[in-house]
Scaffold this active site. Structure first.
Site, PDB file in Angstrom:
ATOM      1  N   ASP A  18       0.848  -1.199   0.000  1.00 43.50           N
ATOM      2  CA  ASP A  18       0.000   0.000   0.000  1.00 43.50           C
ATOM      3  C   ASP A  18       0.883   1.247   0.000  1.00 43.50           C
ATOM      4  OD1 ASP A  18      -2.006   1.854   0.300  1.00 43.50           O
ATOM      5  OD2 ASP A  18      -2.470   1.327   2.364  1.00 43.50           O
ATOM      6  N   GLU A  67      -2.364  10.673  -0.110  1.00 40.43           N
ATOM      7  CA  GLU A  67      -3.596   9.872  -0.218  1.00 40.43           C
ATOM      8  C   GLU A  67      -4.018   9.400   1.161  1.00 40.43           C
ATOM      9  OE1 GLU A  67      -5.988   6.110  -0.829  1.00 40.43           O
ATOM     10  OE2 GLU A  67      -4.168   6.431   0.323  1.00 40.43           O
TER      11      GLU A  67
HETATM   12 ZN   LIG Z   1      -3.398   2.932   2.590  1.00 45.40          ZN
END
Ligand SMILES: [Zn+2]
Length: 320
Positions: free
Chosen positions: A134, A168
């Site tokens: 991620d 993000e």
């Molecule tokens: Zn994440």
């Protein structure tokens, strides 16, 4: 993949008008076939890039998070790679939570500049770890697909624009900044946006973003990604991410969106475990947002398939 709520509430009313324009011009169509055969992206090359991202984290306090030196070091590394490949790169600076963040945009100088296909994913990690699944996986996959574009000297019908988003994990701030600051005329040129966030989860699911409730034209993107997985014999499931990644700002602005995802903190069901050869009752990514999200936290088969899906979708949508 962020845990925070989408931008929906904070985007200006300006975009309500844009939705009608973009939605009206982008009719859904059946999935096309690529006019030029898409490349098979070597997964070893993607893994090598994950090694680079791990190294950058290791050299910068263990993470690549917004406000931390590993974020900028990642952006600098990617920009130098893309410049060397012949992309026209731009680093867009923004401020969030009192720190500077960066988006990296890379245009391939070919194709119709009035019809732009965008592909992106987030480049920041959480502060807890190196963020390899991620979203090193999407980051590295996009880089290796960009490399294939350059190596083939691809001359697509549409212009290609790759993006690596900052902040993000703070709530989709980098992509939101980009869309909010994109002039309406530039927004109208976007034929679609494909997002790749977490494409190598260890207990991998094969999810494709659902076009339901998304701007008109999104179904074509979904169908194209599914057409790739059909060639592998892997059964996918549609998923509504509820605005948990960077496609949200584009969808809210009326741009057709799609993407793939291999799962985060959610648990795999018995039925999913059978069709995906996974483990029921365990998280798709047991290291989601933790320090153990390292190079050891990647399912190579899922990474391979999803990176090839990026290439398949790009070649199909931009050359047919
Ligand atoms: Zn994440």
């Amino acid at each position: 993949m962020t845990v925070r709520s989408p931008l929906r509430a904070v985007l200006p009313a300006l975009f309500a008008a844009t939705v009608l324009v973009a939605g009206g011009s982008a009719a859904a169509a059946p999935a096309a076939s690529p006019a030029i055969a898409p490349p098979d992206i070597p997964v070893a090359d993607v893994q090598a890039q994950l090694g680079e991202l791990q190294r950058i984290a290791d050299e910068n306090g263990g993470n690549r998070a917004h406000g931390q030196p590993g974020h900028k070091a990642t952006v600098d590394y990617l920009q130098s790679e893309l410049d060397a490949l012949g992309f026209e790169t731009t680093v867009q600076e923004f401020s969030a939570d009192g720190d500077t963040g960066w988006n990296l945009i890379a245009d391939w100088p070919a194709g119709n500049a009035n019809e732009v296909l965008m592909l992106g994913g987030h480049v920041d990690s959480v502060p807890n770890g190196p963020g390899i699944n991620d979203n090193g996986t999407g980051t590295a996959g996009l880089l290796e697909v960009a490399r294939a574009v350059a190596e083939q000297d691809l001359q697509p019908n549409k212009q290609l624009r790759f993006a690596w988003w900052g902040a993000e994990e703070l709530g989709l701030l980098g992509s939101g900044h980009y869309v909010q600051n994109l002039p309406a005329a530039e927004l109208d040129k976007l034929s679609g946006y494909l997002n790749f966030d977490m494409t190598g989860s260890p207990n991998a699911g094969y999810f494709v973003y659902s076009p339901e409730g998304q701007p008109e034209g999104s179904a074509e993107l979904t169908d194209t990604l599914n057409a790739y997985f059909d060639t592998t014999g892997v059964e996918t499931e549609l998923i509504d991410l509820g605005g948990r990644s960077d496609h949200a700002a584009f969808a809210d602005a009326g741009v057709p969106t799609g993407g793939t995802f291999t799962g985060a903190e959610g648990q795999m069901t018995e039925e999913q475990a059978q069709k995906w050869d996974g483990t029921a009752g365990e998280a798709f990514d047991g290291c989601y947002h933790q320090s153990c999200d390292t190079v050891d936290n990647v399912n190579e088969t899922a990474l391979d398939r999803n990176t090839d899906a990026i290439a398949y979708a790009l070649w199909t949508l931009a050359t047919s």
